[in-house]
Design a protein around this motif. Sequence first.
Motif, PDB file in Angstrom:
ATOM      1  N   ILE A 497       0.860  -1.183   0.000  1.00 32.87           N
ATOM      2  CA  ILE A 497       0.000   0.000   0.000  1.00 32.87           C
ATOM      3  C   ILE A 497       0.895   1.232   0.000  1.00 32.87           C
ATOM      4  N   THR A 498       0.601   2.176  -0.870  1.00 31.59           N
ATOM      5  CA  THR A 498       1.420   3.383  -0.982  1.00 31.59           C
ATOM      6  C   THR A 498       0.811   4.541  -0.204  1.00 31.59           C
ATOM      7  N   GLY A 520      18.298  -6.942  -2.256  1.00 31.35           N
ATOM      8  CA  GLY A 520      16.925  -7.272  -2.563  1.00 31.35           C
ATOM      9  C   GLY A 520      16.567  -7.065  -4.018  1.00 31.35           C
ATOM     10  N   VAL A 521      15.237  -7.100  -4.311  1.00 34.97           N
ATOM     11  CA  VAL A 521      14.713  -6.941  -5.660  1.00 34.97           C
ATOM     12  C   VAL A 521      13.639  -5.869  -5.649  1.00 34.97           C
ATOM     13  N   LYS A 522      13.192  -5.477  -6.865  1.00 34.96           N
ATOM     14  CA  LYS A 522      12.159  -4.459  -6.991  1.00 34.96           C
ATOM     15  C   LYS A 522      10.826  -5.001  -6.481  1.00 34.96           C
ATOM     16  N   ASN A 523      10.165  -4.244  -5.640  1.00 34.25           N
ATOM     17  CA  ASN A 523       8.881  -4.635  -5.082  1.00 34.25           C
ATOM     18  C   ASN A 523       7.724  -3.889  -5.738  1.00 34.25           C
ATOM     19  N   MET A 524       7.910  -2.573  -6.011  1.00 34.67           N
ATOM     20  CA  MET A 524       6.819  -1.770  -6.558  1.00 34.67           C
ATOM     21  C   MET A 524       7.404  -0.586  -7.306  1.00 34.67           C
ATOM     22  N   ALA A 525       6.728  -0.246  -8.402  1.00 36.99           N
ATOM     23  CA  ALA A 525       7.172   0.909  -9.182  1.00 36.99           C
ATOM     24  C   ALA A 525       6.721   2.179  -8.460  1.00 36.99           C
ATOM     25  N   VAL A 526       7.662   2.912  -7.904  1.00 39.39           N
ATOM     26  CA  VAL A 526       7.345   4.116  -7.121  1.00 39.39           C
ATOM     27  C   VAL A 526       7.354   5.327  -8.050  1.00 39.39           C
ATOM     28  N   THR A 527       6.216   6.051  -8.120  1.00 41.05           N
ATOM     29  CA  THR A 527       6.093   7.262  -8.936  1.00 41.05           C
ATOM     30  C   THR A 527       5.447   8.357  -8.095  1.00 41.05           C
ATOM     31  N   PRO A 528       5.526   9.610  -8.536  1.00 42.29           N
ATOM     32  CA  PRO A 528       4.865  10.683  -7.776  1.00 42.29           C
ATOM     33  C   PRO A 528       3.360  10.487  -7.678  1.00 42.29           C
ATOM     34  N   ARG A 567       5.812  -7.813  -9.726  1.00 41.78           N
ATOM     35  CA  ARG A 567       6.571  -7.077  -8.721  1.00 41.78           C
ATOM     36  C   ARG A 567       6.668  -5.585  -9.030  1.00 41.78           C
ATOM     37  N   ALA A 568       7.105  -5.224 -10.215  1.00 39.98           N
ATOM     38  CA  ALA A 568       7.428  -3.830 -10.529  1.00 39.98           C
ATOM     39  C   ALA A 568       6.255  -3.105 -11.172  1.00 39.98           C
ATOM     40  N   THR A 569       5.044  -3.277 -10.619  1.00 41.77           N
ATOM     41  CA  THR A 569       3.861  -2.579 -11.140  1.00 41.77           C
ATOM     42  C   THR A 569       3.412  -1.517 -10.151  1.00 41.77           C
ATOM     43  N   GLN A 570       2.426  -0.695 -10.605  1.00 38.22           N
ATOM     44  CA  GLN A 570       1.994   0.438  -9.790  1.00 38.22           C
ATOM     45  C   GLN A 570       0.769   0.143  -8.944  1.00 38.22           C
ATOM     46  N   GLY A 571      -0.039  -0.844  -9.308  1.00 38.14           N
ATOM     47  CA  GLY A 571      -1.208  -1.179  -8.506  1.00 38.14           C
ATOM     48  C   GLY A 571      -2.428  -0.354  -8.877  1.00 38.14           C
ATOM     49  N   VAL A 572      -3.497  -0.470  -8.035  1.00 37.66           N
ATOM     50  CA  VAL A 572      -4.766   0.213  -8.267  1.00 37.66           C
ATOM     51  C   VAL A 572      -5.097   1.076  -7.051  1.00 37.66           C
TER      52      VAL A 572
END
Length: 603
Positions: A497-498, A520-528, A567-572
């Motif tokens: 959750i962001t 580690g590895v990428k968990n989530m694509a972090v954007t503004p 893993r490296a997606t932005q979610g909903v």
Amino acid sequence: MMRARVATENLTKEKLAIIVTEIPYQVNKSKLIERIAELVTDKIVDDISDVRDESDRDGMRIVIELKRGAQPEIVLNQLYKHTQMQESFSMIFLAVLNGQPRELGLDQAIRCFIDHRIDVVQRRTVYLLRKAREREHILEGYKIALDNLDTVIKIIRASGSRVEARENLYAWGKGKDIVLNLDRERLPHEEKGLTLRQIDAILELQLYRLTQLSIDELLNELKQVRERIAEYESILASEKKLRAVIVKELEEVRDKYGDARRTQIVDESAELQLEDLIADEQVAVTVSHQGYLKRTPISIYRQQRRGGTGRMGMKTREEDFVAQLIVDSTHAFLLCFTNTGRVYWLKVYEIPDVGAAGKGKSMQSLLDLQPGENVRAILPVRDLEEEGKFIFFTTQKGTVKKTPLKDFSNVMSRGIIAIGIDEDDELVAARITDGSQIVFLATHLGMAIRFDENDVRSMGRPAYGVRGIDLAKNDYVVGVAITPKEHEPGDFRILAITENGFGKRTNVEMYRLQTRGGKGVKNMAVTPRIGKVNTIELVDDTSELMVISQFGKIIRIDTKTIRAAGRATQGVRLLNLEPDDKVAAAVIIPPEELKDDEPMLLQ
């Protein structure tokens, strides 16, 4: 301590009643019923709907009708505490011993009773022996008269009066013509012939006693009297026989008068504690950023589709916001771990219930926190002594440590050290594990690492721990998830959750297992737009999520409605937030609290 005899009866499918059939000694039934009614009127006991007296000639029957859903055990504890249904009865064992009043203990009373019975039986036996010997003496006189019947009749007929007959028989008894056959040896001091008592008995003897039947009865009686004399003498000569008589008589009293015990004796129960008066139910415990703590029944929240507007779950000041939420039982222990690595002990029921929109109570008034401390993790525990359980710690700087749960069983009110932490570091999370699971760490900038818990050895409370993840500059750990080693693929997912209210679910298998201490590895694509990662939770297909914003807005979501992604997606989007609002916390509600699948708005 005396208690009323009670039972529980079903009035309907959903309503119960407590039936009182006996009350403690010297308690007035009418006053007891009045007291129960007062407790209901004053709202000291809330779960009683009616109380009535149904006593009749068959016995006592007080019916205490409970409200729908009430727990009889809790109501009984309240009644025991506030009424005479439980009453102490003081008494002393006062007895007259050797002519003086004395207080005796149970063992002393039993010993004194036995001594008293020995004295009574001895004196009674001496008395019975004396009476038996007196009767034997008379019967022996009868036997002498029967053996010399013709001579005795001749002397009596030749006498002019009773006095003359008495003297003549006495003189004849001292002579040589008398026949003596007593079937025993004569005693040295025994008087020869007939005594005056024997002669008086002979003179009073009725003629029908001279029949053969009566003669046999007299001889049989003499034989029985001599047997009783021998028995009495043996009792007086043997303490063992004397005590056997006492035991036999007590057994006869037991068999004749003994009946089933009417009072039920149970183990002494501990003094009623506040916990006995609190219903065991699931509640939501909420902590604000400024340290206000409150609890709210989880049942007041209802499910809502993702993207809804939520409901107000906690009223906060303008400069305050909700920082932490945990769902737990009112009877559970709470281990409260602070940012400085200390731990405090608290019971859930000690937290005030102030309603869904209430502010709550300051943490400082519930825990003896030190200056600069604030609670970062609250763990529910029912048994602090449970073997095979560990507390797994994670700090912002990526340090991890595990400590046996039993090391925290003696938490003091002033708190104790749970983990050693550097001055520039803080505790992020604490989890309960079995010591051999898989650990998942996630960071603020969207990185994550997954490693075996066995890579972290067990340490004592003051230890600092070891490195769990190698962090990039300005990055820090935001959450921890613990998964079992053996499970089917897809059973567990990481829900990230962001800050801006976005979230995504990702299978844990998509994060390769590494050695602790790696980058580690990428968990989530972090954007503004979606914001940086605020927290993570471990979910499955039955999980339900509760998200809280800094402004106190709460939403409850079925996690199945959140799209599964890589893993490296932005979610909903999970929660529509105001421009200045951010996600403060998120928690998974226990499965037993999940409601129907139909989504409903929070009320």
